[in-house]
Scaffold this active site. Structure first.
Site, short mmCIF file in Angstrom:
data_model
loop_
_atom_site.label_atom_id
_atom_site.label_comp_id
_atom_site.label_asym_id
_atom_site.label_seq_id
_atom_site.Cartn_x
_atom_site.Cartn_y
_atom_site.Cartn_z
N TYR A 143 0.81 -1.21 0.00
CA TYR A 143 0.00 0.00 0.00
C TYR A 143 0.85 1.27 0.00
O TYR A 143 0.34 2.36 -0.21
CB TYR A 143 -0.96 0.03 1.20
CG TYR A 143 -2.00 -1.08 1.18
CD1 TYR A 143 -2.20 -1.84 0.05
CD2 TYR A 143 -2.76 -1.36 2.30
CE1 TYR A 143 -3.12 -2.87 0.03
CE2 TYR A 143 -3.69 -2.38 2.29
CZ TYR A 143 -3.87 -3.14 1.15
OH TYR A 143 -4.79 -4.16 1.14
N LYS A 192 3.85 -15.23 2.40
CA LYS A 192 3.68 -15.96 1.14
C LYS A 192 5.08 -16.29 0.63
O LYS A 192 5.46 -15.98 -0.50
CB LYS A 192 2.88 -15.08 0.16
CG LYS A 192 2.50 -15.74 -1.14
CD LYS A 192 1.44 -16.82 -1.00
CE LYS A 192 1.15 -17.46 -2.34
NZ LYS A 192 0.38 -18.72 -2.22
N ASP A 225 -2.51 -18.12 1.99
CA ASP A 225 -3.66 -18.81 1.38
C ASP A 225 -4.17 -19.92 2.30
O ASP A 225 -5.39 -20.10 2.46
CB ASP A 225 -3.31 -19.36 -0.02
CG ASP A 225 -1.93 -19.97 -0.11
OD1 ASP A 225 -1.13 -19.78 0.84
OD2 ASP A 225 -1.63 -20.65 -1.09
N ASP A 249 -4.91 -6.87 5.96
CA ASP A 249 -6.14 -6.19 5.57
C ASP A 249 -7.22 -7.23 5.24
O ASP A 249 -8.35 -7.19 5.73
CB ASP A 249 -5.84 -5.31 4.34
CG ASP A 249 -6.98 -4.40 3.97
OD1 ASP A 249 -7.99 -4.36 4.70
OD2 ASP A 249 -6.87 -3.71 2.93
N ASP A 253 -10.43 -8.70 7.82
CA ASP A 253 -11.83 -8.58 7.40
C ASP A 253 -12.51 -9.94 7.40
O ASP A 253 -13.67 -10.08 7.81
CB ASP A 253 -11.94 -7.92 6.02
CG ASP A 253 -12.13 -6.41 6.12
OD1 ASP A 253 -11.87 -5.86 7.22
OD2 ASP A 253 -12.54 -5.78 5.14
#
Ligand code: NAD
Length: 359
Positions: A143, A192, A225, A249, A253
């Site tokens: 970001y 990851k 994942d 993020d 959520d």
């Protein structure tokens, strides 16, 4: 000596003013446990300020906020921002605020209240006992990396670079590890690393910090994942979870859906020094704004985090959290958690918390 704490309040838009009002009342009531007193300075920054002045907040807003001990935020945004191509958006203002104040860690506790497990979209046996603290890196990663457009053989291309520096990883892992020590002593780092070089550095640095400084913790690493699946199949296996900005993020959520209501989840954004920022995770809920029916408990719980992390008032924080649990145990519900049953309004729910604190 009584101590006066100086807190900035940005009520924001929609239900923001309604829910922050109740959070302030609960902090004032909890403070009677100690000699603490509070000064609340309200800043009218948000959508109206933007449309009147062309910016969300005045140019010197960071200097203004930096003087306070902590910041309590309702929510910003609403229908006036519906045009997705608008040059400025409230989310941008929040990103700037976090970055400039150096708020590099976002803490999101996610727990399922025993009386509300049936509000969860997941089965009772999966959700019962969930108590996770997400620590999301907040001022680095994709970001904040370089982004742009360029020509490519396939037409126009776009890129967003994900960069992490060693010191950015170290400080957020340390903060998460400290939190894990204060809880069950279990820390999970999510990355990851099977694909991304930036994640391989994250994993290497995180493992070293834990090995050298927090060898007492039970530590594991999970690919993002896989974590997306584990979070809904075995969420009780996790305690403190630390991860980068974008993975955090998305996972937070997803995690916020576990308890079944947005109206109960708080969040804190912390830096190395300076004021922390405390807010509910929900937005400004324009569909119910002004009706006096919003659930104030997420903001009340954010205020409890403020007491704990920025003011060092642990007993008061625990008292507010216990009061909220007591109110839910007693069966009081706002409409969002009433499952169609009888519901009380925002101010009445706030009053129930005050009564529980007094009792
Ligand atoms: P939202 O969280 O505002 O609302 C989603 C749904 O949950 C709505 O039906 C709403 O009524 C309900 N809800 C949310 N909080 C509630 C509460 N305390 N009590 C009862 N019901 C509640 O999300 P949205 O509708 O996607 O966004 C509305 C606006 O808020 C947008 O402009 C968005 O950009 C902004 N937003 C701001 C923040 C922030 O300030 N940090 C976060 C998320 C969204």
């Amino acid at each position: 000596m009584p101590h006066t704490f100086d807190i900035a309040v940005i009520e924001g838009d929609g239900i923001g003013p309604e829910v922050t009002r109740e959070a302030i009342r609960s902090v004032e009531a909890a403070a009677t446990l100690d000699d603490a007193t509070f000064e609340w300075t309200s800043y009218p920054w948000g959508t109206d300020h933007f449309f009147e002045n062309g910016q969300m907040a005045p140019d010197d807003f960071l200097d203004t906020l930096a003087k306070h001990d902590a910041i309590l935020l309702g929510a910003v945004g609403g229908p006036k921002w519906d045009d997705p191509s608008a040059a400025t958006r409230p989310e941008q203002g929040l990103l700037t605020l976090r970055k400039e104040l150096g708020l590099f860690a976002n803490l999101r506790p996610i727990s399922a209240h025993p009386q509300l497990v049936d509000a969860s979209p997941l089965k009772r046996e999966i959700i019962e006992g969930v108590d996770i603290l997400f620590v999301r890196e907040l001022t680095g990663g994709i970001y904040f990396g370089e982004s742009g457009r360029r020509e490519s053989p396939g037409g126009e291309a776009a890129f967003s670079e994900m960069v992490y520096q060693q010191d950015e990883i170290e400080r957020v892992v340390r903060l998460a590890a400290e939190a894990a020590r204060g809880r069950s002593g279990k820390l999970t780092s999510v990355d990851k690393a099977n694909v991304l070089e930036v994640s391989r550095l994250w994993r290497q640095v995180a493992e070293r910090v834990v090995r050298e400084e927090y060898a007492d913790l039970e530590y594991d690493v999970v690919l993002v994942d896989a974590m997306a699946m584990h979070l809904i199949s075995r969420p009780t296996d996790f305690d403190v979870v630390v991860t980068g900005n974008m993975f955090g993020d998305i996972l937070t959520d997803e995690g916020s859906m576990l308890p079944g209501s947005l109206g109960l989840l708080p969040s804190a954004s912390l830096g190395e020094s300076g004021p922390g920022l405390y807010e509910p995770i929900h937005g400004s809920a324009p569909d119910i704004a002004g009706q006096g029916i919003a659930n104030p408990l997420a903001t009340v719980l954010a205020a409890a985090m403020l007491l704990r992390h920025s003011l060092g008032l642990e007993a008061e924080a625990v008292a507010v959290e216990a009061a909220v649990a007591g109110v839910l145990d007693a069966g009081h519900r706002t409409a969002d958690i009433a499952a169609g049953g009888p519901a009380i309004g925002t101010a009445e729910m706030g009053q129930q918390v005050l009564d529980a604190l007094a009792g």
